[in-house]
Write an enzyme that holds these catalytic residues in place. Structure first.
Site, PDB file in Angstrom:
ATOM      1  CG  ASP A 172      -3.823 -16.891  -3.638  1.00  0.00           C
ATOM      2  OD1 ASP A 172      -4.579 -15.899  -3.527  1.00  0.00           O
ATOM      3  OD2 ASP A 172      -3.879 -17.855  -2.855  1.00  0.00           O
TER       4      ASP A 172
ATOM      5  CG  ASP B  36     -12.817  -4.824  -3.599  1.00  0.00           C
ATOM      6  OD1 ASP B  36     -11.741  -4.549  -4.160  1.00  0.00           O
ATOM      7  OD2 ASP B  36     -13.005  -4.666  -2.371  1.00  0.00           O
TER       8      ASP B  36
ATOM      9  NE  ARG C 290      -4.223   1.562   2.019  1.00  0.00           N
ATOM     10  CZ  ARG C 290      -4.478   2.317   3.082  1.00  0.00           C
ATOM     11  NH1 ARG C 290      -3.815   2.145   4.198  1.00  0.00           N
ATOM     12  NH2 ARG C 290      -5.409   3.242   3.018  1.00  0.00           N
TER      13      ARG C 290
ATOM     14  CG  HIS D  95      -1.791   4.951  -0.634  1.00  0.00           C
ATOM     15  ND1 HIS D  95      -2.598   5.334   0.408  1.00  0.00           N
ATOM     16  CD2 HIS D  95      -2.516   4.042  -1.315  1.00  0.00           C
ATOM     17  CE1 HIS D  95      -3.751   4.676   0.358  1.00  0.00           C
ATOM     18  NE2 HIS D  95      -3.711   3.876  -0.667  1.00  0.00           N
TER      19      HIS D  95
ATOM     20  CD1 TRP E  54     -11.245  -7.019  -0.791  1.00  0.00           C
ATOM     21  CD2 TRP E  54      -9.560  -6.507   0.577  1.00  0.00           C
ATOM     22  NE1 TRP E  54     -11.189  -5.650  -0.678  1.00  0.00           N
ATOM     23  CE2 TRP E  54     -10.168  -5.309   0.151  1.00  0.00           C
ATOM     24  CE3 TRP E  54      -8.464  -6.419   1.460  1.00  0.00           C
ATOM     25  CZ2 TRP E  54      -9.723  -4.043   0.562  1.00  0.00           C
ATOM     26  CZ3 TRP E  54      -8.026  -5.170   1.867  1.00  0.00           C
ATOM     27  CH2 TRP E  54      -8.650  -4.000   1.422  1.00  0.00           C
ATOM     28  CB  THR E  55      -8.047 -13.562   0.410  1.00  0.00           C
ATOM     29  OG1 THR E  55      -6.851 -13.061   1.030  1.00  0.00           O
ATOM     30  CG2 THR E  55      -8.263 -12.852  -0.918  1.00  0.00           C
TER      31      THR E  55
ATOM     32  CG  HIS F 160      -7.752  -4.708  -2.387  1.00  0.00           C
ATOM     33  ND1 HIS F 160      -8.794  -3.946  -2.846  1.00  0.00           N
ATOM     34  CD2 HIS F 160      -6.830  -3.817  -1.918  1.00  0.00           C
ATOM     35  CE1 HIS F 160      -8.527  -2.669  -2.674  1.00  0.00           C
ATOM     36  NE2 HIS F 160      -7.335  -2.553  -2.127  1.00  0.00           N
ATOM     37  CB  THR F 161      -4.864 -11.380  -3.155  1.00  0.00           C
ATOM     38  OG1 THR F 161      -4.944 -12.737  -2.766  1.00  0.00           O
ATOM     39  CG2 THR F 161      -3.420 -11.017  -3.359  1.00  0.00           C
TER      40      THR F 161
HETATM   41  C1  HEM Z   1      -9.143   0.248  -7.028  1.00  0.00           C
HETATM   42  C2  HEM Z   1      -9.205   1.241  -6.145  1.00  0.00           C
HETATM   43  C3  HEM Z   1      -8.810   1.008  -4.703  1.00  0.00           C
HETATM   44  C4  HEM Z   1      -9.537   1.338  -3.620  1.00  0.00           C
HETATM   45  C5  HEM Z   1     -10.883   2.052  -3.616  1.00  0.00           C
HETATM   46  C6  HEM Z   1      -8.806   0.878  -2.454  1.00  0.00           C
HETATM   47  C7  HEM Z   1      -9.235   1.027  -1.159  1.00  0.00           C
HETATM   48  C8  HEM Z   1      -8.636   0.452  -0.065  1.00  0.00           C
HETATM   49  C9  HEM Z   1      -9.137   0.528   1.293  1.00  0.00           C
HETATM   50  C10 HEM Z   1     -10.392   1.266   1.733  1.00  0.00           C
HETATM   51  C11 HEM Z   1      -8.269  -0.182   2.072  1.00  0.00           C
HETATM   52  C12 HEM Z   1      -8.352  -0.374   3.587  1.00  0.00           C
HETATM   53  C13 HEM Z   1      -7.419   0.568   4.314  1.00  0.00           C
HETATM   54  C14 HEM Z   1      -7.487   0.406   5.825  1.00  0.00           C
HETATM   55  O1  HEM Z   1      -8.597   0.409   6.375  1.00  0.00           O
HETATM   56  O2  HEM Z   1      -6.404   0.306   6.463  1.00  0.00           O
HETATM   57  C15 HEM Z   1      -7.229  -0.701   1.229  1.00  0.00           C
HETATM   58  C16 HEM Z   1      -6.224  -1.489   1.650  1.00  0.00           C
HETATM   59  C17 HEM Z   1      -5.242  -1.997   0.833  1.00  0.00           C
HETATM   60  N1  HEM Z   1      -5.033  -1.655  -0.493  1.00  0.00           N
HETATM   61 FE1  HEM Z   1      -6.374  -0.740  -1.702  1.00  0.00          FE
HETATM   62  N2  HEM Z   1      -7.643   0.303  -2.870  1.00  0.00           N
HETATM   63  C18 HEM Z   1      -7.593   0.362  -4.236  1.00  0.00           C
HETATM   64  C19 HEM Z   1      -6.575  -0.064  -5.055  1.00  0.00           C
HETATM   65  C20 HEM Z   1      -5.418  -0.648  -4.595  1.00  0.00           C
HETATM   66  C21 HEM Z   1      -4.260  -0.922  -5.408  1.00  0.00           C
HETATM   67  C22 HEM Z   1      -4.126  -0.527  -6.886  1.00  0.00           C
HETATM   68  C23 HEM Z   1      -3.348  -1.539  -4.598  1.00  0.00           C
HETATM   69  C24 HEM Z   1      -1.974  -2.017  -4.918  1.00  0.00           C
HETATM   70  C25 HEM Z   1      -1.496  -2.245  -6.119  1.00  0.00           C
HETATM   71  C26 HEM Z   1      -3.954  -1.660  -3.276  1.00  0.00           C
HETATM   72  C27 HEM Z   1      -3.368  -2.264  -2.197  1.00  0.00           C
HETATM   73  C28 HEM Z   1      -3.936  -2.340  -0.937  1.00  0.00           C
HETATM   74  C29 HEM Z   1      -3.428  -3.177   0.131  1.00  0.00           C
HETATM   75  C30 HEM Z   1      -2.249  -4.147   0.039  1.00  0.00           C
HETATM   76  C31 HEM Z   1      -4.243  -2.952   1.251  1.00  0.00           C
HETATM   77  C32 HEM Z   1      -4.134  -3.587   2.641  1.00  0.00           C
HETATM   78  C33 HEM Z   1      -3.348  -2.707   3.585  1.00  0.00           C
HETATM   79  C34 HEM Z   1      -3.240  -3.293   4.982  1.00  0.00           C
HETATM   80  O3  HEM Z   1      -3.559  -4.447   5.217  1.00  0.00           O
HETATM   81  O4  HEM Z   1      -2.781  -2.550   5.868  1.00  0.00           O
HETATM   82  N3  HEM Z   1      -5.186  -1.075  -3.313  1.00  0.00           N
HETATM   83  N4  HEM Z   1      -7.469  -0.303  -0.072  1.00  0.00           N
END
Ligand code: HEM
Length: 312
Positions: free
Chosen positions: A241, A262, A68, A72, A233-234, A201-202
């Protein structure tokens, strides 16, 4: 956890640890030695940093947050702005407090604190490279594909160079498909890349106290690893995966998260082609993901040397 003073200052605005220090030393060196040998030194530093990232991952299971972090930093890119660093993107700006405080970055301060000791040890590596190195390494170490990364990103120098708030996507907009296209097309990415990248989000969890999304805890998160809680998510949320696509499609378990952005991947007719494919074909997902992730990691980046260099 007490935060060492030096580390705190290293990630905040007006840091006495000048963020371009390593780069300036490196550019002075170039005068004395060949460009290729300077790139060689930078590659050695990056390889050292990569080993440290691997140790950090083993010790803390922080794969999701490192992914993330890279996303970001780079996802603020606006292809319609030609001037660097006004265009945003992978330029290390996420180290500054002003950007860490953006709503979309809630919870990311701790990410910078995780990374700072590695930056201190390998000062010639820029933040911009380190964030992207950490993210790609986390994907690979979680079982994901090898990402064809390029390095040599230049850092922005000051908090004034951070992008404005609001460039990252929202999870629950009124028209999720339209919103995703607006945000990702602005970055120069297409439908296939939107779907492939959503597959990140896997890994990881959402936490209500950070983003407002997800349950406080589920059967998959109540015991960690890492800080317990949140909704993933998983079920195996530290393994990269194609289960994200299977789980979002089937919605078989209320303990697993499906954000509006999603769900729309299986509703919109163009997104759906890719989402359905990735749900049944992990190789196709891995191949498209690796390509899209590398592209994402380069958005808005200024490279030195101009074409960057890769690590073997
Ligand atoms: C498609 C639009 C996207 C939206 C609306 C979105 C939204 C979110 C939200 C709401 C969370 C939860 C944050 C929290 O509560 O701590 C999250 C977590 C996360 N996002 Fe996304 N995301 C998007 C795309 C992406 C992309 C493109 C990536 C990486 C290539 C990504 C990687 C992650 C990861 C790995 C987490 C987990 C972080 C953790 O466990 O601390 N996301 N995202």
């Amino acid at each position: 956890m007490a935060v060492p003073h030096l580390i705190r200052r290293g990630v905040s605005g007006g840091s006495p640890l000048h963020p371009l220090r390593g780069l300036l030393f490196a550019s002075q060196e170039v005068g004395r030695r060949s460009l290729s040998s300077a790139a060689g030194d930078a590659a050695d530093q990056l390889k050292g940093a990569r080993e440290e990232v691997k140790q950090l991952l083993k010790a803390t299971s922080c794969h999701p947050i490192l992914v993330r972090l890279g996303w970001h930093d780079s996802g603020t890119y606006d292809k319609n702005i030609t001037e660097w660093p006004k265009c945003g993107g992978a330029n290390g700006s996420l180290r500054f407090d002003v950007e860490l405080k953006h709503g979309a970055n809630a919870g990311t301060v701790s990410l910078s604190l995780l990374i700072q000791p590695i930056k201190d040890k390998y000062s010639g590596v820029t933040y911009a490279d380190l964030f992207q190195l950490a993210s790609a390494t986390a994907i690979e170490e979680a079982g994901g594909p090898k990402i064809p990364m390029v390095y040599g990103r230049v850092d922005v120098a000051a908090p004034e160079q951070c992008p404005p708030e609001g460039r990252l996507p929202a999870a629950g907009p009124p028209s999720p498909a339209e919103h995703l296209r607006e945000v990702f097309y602005r970055m120069g990415l297409n439908d296939k890349e939107i779907v492939a990248l959503s597959g990140a989000h896997t890994l990881g969890r959402a936490r209500p106290e950070r983003s407002g999304w997800g349950k406080p805890e589920t059967k998959y998160t109540k015991n960690g690893p890492g800080a317990p809680g949140g909704q993933s998510w998983t079920s195996q949320w530290l393994k990269f995966d194609n289960s994200y696509f299977k789980d979002v499609k089937e919605r078989r378990d209320e303990d697993l998260l499906v954000l509006p952005t999603d769900a729309v991947l299986f509703e919109d007719s163009s997104f759906k082609v890719y989402a359905e494919k990735y749900a049944v074909d992990q190789d196709a997902f891995f191949s498209d993901y690796a390509e899209a992730h590398a592209k994402l990691s380069n958005l808005g980046a200024k490279f030195d040397p101009p074409k960057g260099f890769s690590l073997n």
